[in-house]
Design a protein around this motif. Structure first.
Motif, short mmCIF file in Angstrom:
data_model
loop_
_atom_site.label_atom_id
_atom_site.label_comp_id
_atom_site.label_asym_id
_atom_site.label_seq_id
_atom_site.Cartn_x
_atom_site.Cartn_y
_atom_site.Cartn_z
N HIS A 1 0.79 -1.26 -0.09
CA HIS A 1 -0.04 -0.14 -0.13
C HIS A 1 0.75 1.42 0.03
O HIS A 1 0.46 2.32 -0.73
N SER B 1 0.90 9.32 5.63
CA SER B 1 -0.72 8.87 5.63
C SER B 1 -1.13 8.95 7.02
O SER B 1 -0.41 9.19 8.18
N ASP C 1 -6.66 7.23 -0.17
CA ASP C 1 -6.69 5.85 -0.80
C ASP C 1 -7.35 5.78 -2.12
O ASP C 1 -8.70 6.22 -1.81
N HIS D 1 0.93 4.38 -2.78
CA HIS D 1 0.80 5.79 -2.55
C HIS D 1 1.97 6.47 -3.16
O HIS D 1 1.86 7.66 -3.74
ZN ZN Z 1 -3.13 4.97 2.52
#
Ligand code: ZN
Ligand code: KG4
Length: 342
Positions: free
Chosen positions: A116, A148, A310, A120
């Motif tokens: 993840h 984040s 996200d 980003h």
């Molecule tokens: Zn995220």
């Protein structure tokens, strides 16, 4: 390769956004669909994990269909399925991974598990497919500030998929600090946008909140600022005065942005990078964007607001660079809720 154009279906469900997207050749966004659960979690003041995974189950197949429809494509036009494998909430990740496996198995497509955080970073490569003059791709070596809700780290990136973590937060993530300060000030979830809104009406110099410089390291710390905010709130409450929410938000935001900006620039100089990428939910912050875009020492790539928080376009983009290197994951791939980037 089935097509000259490589199209990746990206799927993301690591927290409270159910998302799917189609990305062509690693950068062109043919579609991006995001179903946010913000309204559902608002009443809990944060993400309620069981509720999040149940909601992902309800929406994920419709979101995948919408992403294909929006791209005017069917699964026959897709070359691979890239899906967030971690880090994130285990119960949420499982839903996206299982959906991706289902699609991969049914259509005999390669499955690619994506980190993840890497996603980003790759949001900085993405642009809408109909853009007449596509923006240049970020140039290596580059420094990525990833900010984040769950992570805050500085990575030196020497080439596609080659990361060296220089430092990270020792306690709270930047987004987490925004969320906690919002709660202390009685501002609604999610905290980042609420603090930004309140800060716009406040004086950033009203409170001198501490800036943890942690010189000699590339680490960050946000617990000190948060505790200082708490102390001020308590002091004002004891005096039975109203909390100057806007001034407090503005002063906190100024301190957080100062620390993030100053250290990132220092690292960029020290490691002689060509460019900087700022990504993750907190990169949506107006003051942080203005700080980076207001200097001209380094070219800076910050994703558009729709790709800061996200989304699945970033997963499709990262997936492309793994795909062309031949990464193929087995159908028994498992989620990894604590998977580090490097
Ligand atoms: Zn995220
Ligand atoms: O990247 P993201 O959507 O999810 C994670 O991977 O964690 O980041 C969410 C975080 C939250 O903490 C949220 O408060 C913060 O990003 N955020 C912001 C802003 N928009 C979202 N923080 C500051 N200013 C904003 N405008």
């Amino acid at each position: 390769m089935a097509n000259e154009k490589v199209r990746i279906l990206g799927i993301e469900s690591s927290c409270d956004e159910t998302a799917a997207a189609v990305i062509q050749n690693g950068r062109e966004q043919l579609s991006s669909v995001i179903a946010t659960q913000i309204e559902i979690h608002k009443k809990y003041g944060g993400v309620f994990p069981e509720v999040a995974s149940r909601q992902h189950i309800r929406t994920i197949y419709a979101i995948i269909e919408q992403a294909l429809d929006q791209a005017h494509l069917s699964l026959a036009d897709i070359d691979a399925v890239a899906v967030t494998r971690g880090p994130g909430l285990a119960g949420s990740l499982v839903v996206g991974l299982n959906a991706a496996k289902g699609v991969a198995l049914a259509r005999d497509l390669p499955l690619i598990g994506i980190n993840h955080l890497e996603g980003h970073i790759y949001s900085a490569w993405v642009y809408p497919a109909d853009t007449p003059n596509p923006p240049p791709a970020p140039q290596f070596p580059l420094l990525a500030l990833l900010v984040s809700g769950g992570h805050t780290e500085l990575n030196l990136i020497t080439d596609h998929l080659h990361y060296r973590r220089l430092g990270a937060t020792l306690d709270d993530a930047a987004g987490e600090a925004f969320d906690k300060v919002a709660r202390l000030d009685g501002l609604p979830y999610p905290g980042g946008p609420s603090v930004q809104k309140a800060a716009a009406e406040g004086n950033p110099e009203a409170f001198a909140f501490p800036r943890a410089r942690l010189d000699g390291t590339w680490n960050f710390s946000f617990s000190g600022i948060k505790t200082a905010v708490l102390r001020e709130v308590r002091k004002i409450e004891e005096l039975n005065r109203p909390i100057p929410v806007n001034d407090m938000a503005a002063s906190f935001q100024a301190a957080a942005v100062d620390v993030l900006f100053t250290k990132t620039l220092k690292a960029a100089r020290e490691f002689g990078v060509k460019e900087i990428v700022v990504a993750g939910g907190v990169s949506a912050n107006k003051a942080l964007r203005e700080a980076f875009l207001g200097q001209d020492e380094f070219p800076v790539h910050i994703p558009p607001l729709s790709l800061c928080t996200d989304n699945a376009a970033m997963i499709g983009a990262a997936g492309y660079y793994h795909y062309i290197l031949g990464q193929r994951d087995p159908l028994n791939l498992d989620v990894n809720p604590t998977w580090p980037l490097s």
